[in-house]
Design a protein around this motif. Structure first.
Motif, short mmCIF file in Angstrom:
data_model
loop_
_atom_site.label_atom_id
_atom_site.label_comp_id
_atom_site.label_asym_id
_atom_site.label_seq_id
_atom_site.Cartn_x
_atom_site.Cartn_y
_atom_site.Cartn_z
N THR A 37 0.80 -1.23 0.00
CA THR A 37 0.00 0.00 0.00
C THR A 37 0.84 1.28 0.00
O THR A 37 0.33 2.34 -0.33
N VAL A 40 1.41 1.40 -4.05
CA VAL A 40 0.33 1.18 -4.99
C VAL A 40 0.10 2.48 -5.78
O VAL A 40 0.32 3.56 -5.22
N PRO A 41 -0.27 2.50 -7.04
CA PRO A 41 -0.52 1.36 -7.92
C PRO A 41 0.74 0.89 -8.65
O PRO A 41 1.69 1.64 -8.80
N PRO A 145 -7.18 2.58 -17.11
CA PRO A 145 -6.32 3.16 -16.07
C PRO A 145 -7.06 3.86 -14.92
O PRO A 145 -6.48 4.02 -13.86
N LEU A 146 -8.31 4.26 -15.12
CA LEU A 146 -9.00 4.93 -14.01
C LEU A 146 -9.72 3.95 -13.08
O LEU A 146 -10.21 4.35 -12.02
N PRO A 149 -7.82 3.68 -9.44
CA PRO A 149 -8.10 4.82 -8.56
C PRO A 149 -9.57 4.92 -8.14
O PRO A 149 -9.84 5.28 -6.99
N LEU A 150 -10.48 4.58 -9.01
CA LEU A 150 -11.90 4.61 -8.62
C LEU A 150 -12.15 3.63 -7.48
O LEU A 150 -12.70 3.99 -6.44
N GLU A 152 -9.97 2.17 -5.46
CA GLU A 152 -9.21 2.52 -4.25
C GLU A 152 -9.86 3.68 -3.49
O GLU A 152 -9.64 3.86 -2.30
N ASN A 153 -10.68 4.48 -4.18
CA ASN A 153 -11.42 5.55 -3.53
C ASN A 153 -12.84 5.14 -3.16
O ASN A 153 -13.69 5.99 -2.86
N ARG A 155 -15.15 3.97 -5.06
CA ARG A 155 -16.13 4.34 -6.08
C ARG A 155 -16.35 3.17 -7.03
O ARG A 155 -15.61 3.00 -8.01
N TYR A 245 -10.95 -0.84 4.63
CA TYR A 245 -11.39 -1.19 3.29
C TYR A 245 -11.38 -2.70 3.01
O TYR A 245 -11.99 -3.15 2.04
N ARG B 39 6.77 6.16 -6.81
CA ARG B 39 5.94 6.00 -5.61
C ARG B 39 4.76 6.97 -5.61
O ARG B 39 4.04 7.08 -4.60
N VAL B 40 4.58 7.72 -6.72
CA VAL B 40 3.42 8.61 -6.83
C VAL B 40 2.15 7.76 -6.76
O VAL B 40 2.17 6.62 -7.21
N PRO B 41 1.04 8.18 -6.20
CA PRO B 41 0.79 9.47 -5.56
C PRO B 41 1.13 9.46 -4.07
O PRO B 41 1.16 8.41 -3.45
N ARG B 45 -1.41 8.58 1.04
CA ARG B 45 -0.62 7.76 1.96
C ARG B 45 -0.67 8.34 3.39
O ARG B 45 -1.12 9.45 3.62
N LYS B 118 -6.41 14.13 -0.24
CA LYS B 118 -6.95 13.74 1.07
C LYS B 118 -6.00 14.14 2.19
O LYS B 118 -6.41 14.67 3.22
N PRO B 145 -9.87 13.50 -4.56
CA PRO B 145 -8.92 12.38 -4.75
C PRO B 145 -8.80 11.87 -6.19
O PRO B 145 -7.80 11.24 -6.50
N LEU B 146 -9.78 12.14 -7.03
CA LEU B 146 -9.65 11.65 -8.41
C LEU B 146 -8.91 12.61 -9.34
O LEU B 146 -8.58 12.26 -10.47
N PRO B 149 -5.17 11.20 -10.30
CA PRO B 149 -5.21 10.14 -11.33
C PRO B 149 -5.70 10.64 -12.69
O PRO B 149 -5.19 10.21 -13.72
N LEU B 150 -6.66 11.54 -12.70
CA LEU B 150 -7.13 12.08 -13.99
C LEU B 150 -5.98 12.79 -14.71
O LEU B 150 -5.69 12.51 -15.87
N ASN B 153 -3.23 10.68 -16.01
CA ASN B 153 -3.64 9.96 -17.21
C ASN B 153 -3.93 10.89 -18.38
O ASN B 153 -4.54 10.48 -19.37
#
Lengths: 272, 272
Positions: A37, A40-41, A145-146, A149-150, A152-153, A155, A245, B39-41, B45, B118, B145-146, B149-150, B153
């Motif tokens: 964790t 990730v990812p 790719p989304l 993140p979806l 993990e959040n 969603r 989670y 190690r992003v994001p 964390r 977050k 939080p999205l 990742p958006l 990408n």
């Protein structure tokens, strides 16, 4: 009987979909789970970095008394398993081969879709395995790719408009291609099952790679004695958040209390 | 004159929005950029992991001949800078204070919005600073939080329906609150400027934290000699991909050729 543990790892939470199936079909096994964790990812990282992280995750699990490793991550199975397997004597099972076997058993139209991370789709691992099993199969693959993140959040509800829009964008071509079987090639994706089903319809079989890997492990592993069953969880960051989670991935009230691994990057240094 | 370099770091690409402004206002500076792309994001964390990663990033930059560090990351500035600053003698500038100064200069209604990861929003760093500057300010903060990742990408066009939907979801309350100034409290977010502007309207001032940090650095730093200007880029994963995306953050044809840092986790070990 063999009471040594089964090691399971993933970049984060997704691999718990394999643990869920292990709990169902092999309740007497001692399971040691590691979720990376803190890093990730994996699915957007380079091949070399995925291999490096896989070496460290494997070395961590091998520091326990284990009899096999389930690589419960589509990206690692696709990109790094071939390399890391040759460096270890412990049996290592990925998600690609078991998922492809089941896909070829289920498909009637011989048209199979594959979704996964960028790393997985770029590797072509699932298509290669499907074509090995049946050279006449028609495949279509799409990176999503989304999705990680979806998930993990939190969603993944089929009623979530963002989820609906992203599912439609990623799966439109696959639906048009007329698949009757879809490999959800990343262990995070089964949480999106209801949303994917709502878009593709009930007639498309959805394959859960973590569950397939767990089923496959049972076919060759010397089992543990009755009463041996327990699961230990380890993560490289934020055990509290993992505990919160984990239930949604395990699909059961879990009472998970994960332990923190402070310096995962220090494992397996000797392999450089 | 001081020709030593300015170190700049971020979890990934976002910090290049600070480099962009440094190029504009201090073209003679030698800049050393580190993006922790392996190690992003950081924003999701735990505090302790963000502090550990920040120590390593700082130690890497300090292994070069530098005169200051720009912490071009909203999460690190909010969560780890207070701790890591006390462990180093090099001047370290984050994005929180400069952004808040500018916000209080610009706001007329005294209603300021803050968006961030977050980790950033949970820390309350921006609100605390704004209230220190003016106890009567009204603030509203929202984690998005999205957004990272958006952006990572390449999804930030105001015409992208997923972007539109997510922007609306995250900013509806902030719009209803009637802010006239919004701190885009993560260095990734300025790429979403057009989409945010389309939703909030032209009358809301949008503050770019990387640019504010760069402006602030100029106020106290001994400058370099004319002709000294150059930028070196380092990343912990996938330099090729970094090179490809860097231009969109830098807003200029960049000719970036990043160098790979193989083991960022080994830097600063002595601080444990």
């Amino acid at each position: 009987m063999d009471n040594r543990a089964i090691g399971v790892f993933d970049s984060g939470l997704g691999g718990l979909t394999a643990v869920r199936q292990l709990h169902r079909i092999m309740p007497d096994e001692h399971i040691i789970y590691f979720g990376d964790t803190g890093r990730v990812p994996y699915g957007t990282r380079s091949r070399q970095t995925i291999i490096n992280y896989t070496r460290q995750d494997t070395a961590f699990l091998c520091s326990h008394d284990i009899k096999a490793i389930v690589v419960a991550c589509g990206t690692v199975s696709s990109v790094a398993l071939g390399t890391v397997k040759t460096e270890n004597t412990i049996p290592m099972v990925g998600v690609v081969k078991p998922s492809c076997y089941t896909a070829m058993k289920l498909t009637k139209s011989n048209r199979v879709g594959i979704i996964g991370t960028k790393g997985t789709i770029h590797s072509g691992s699932y298509e290669a395995m499907l074509h090995t099993l049946d050279p006449s199969v028609h495949t279509i693959a799409r990176a999503c790719p989304l999705f990680v993140p979806l998930v993990e959040n939190g969603r993944f509800s089929p009623d979530d408009p963002v989820v609906q829009l992203v599912v439609e964008e990623y799966l439109a071509e696959i639906r048009d291609f007329g698949v009757d079987t879809l490999i959800m090639g990343c262990t995070h994706y089964p949480l999106l099952r209801a949303a994917i089903r709502a878009y593709l319809g009930d007639e498309v079989a959805l394959i859960d790679p973590g569950a397939e890997a767990a089923d496959y492990v049972r076919t060759f592993l010397e089992p543990a004695e009755p009463g041996n069953g327990r699961t230990e969880y380890f993560v490289s960051d934020d055990p509290d958040s993992f505990d919160t989670y984990a239930e949604m991935f395990l699909g059961e009230p879990a009472g998970v209390h994960a332990n923190l691994v402070e310096d995962i990057a220090s494992y397996g240094k000797e392999r450089g």
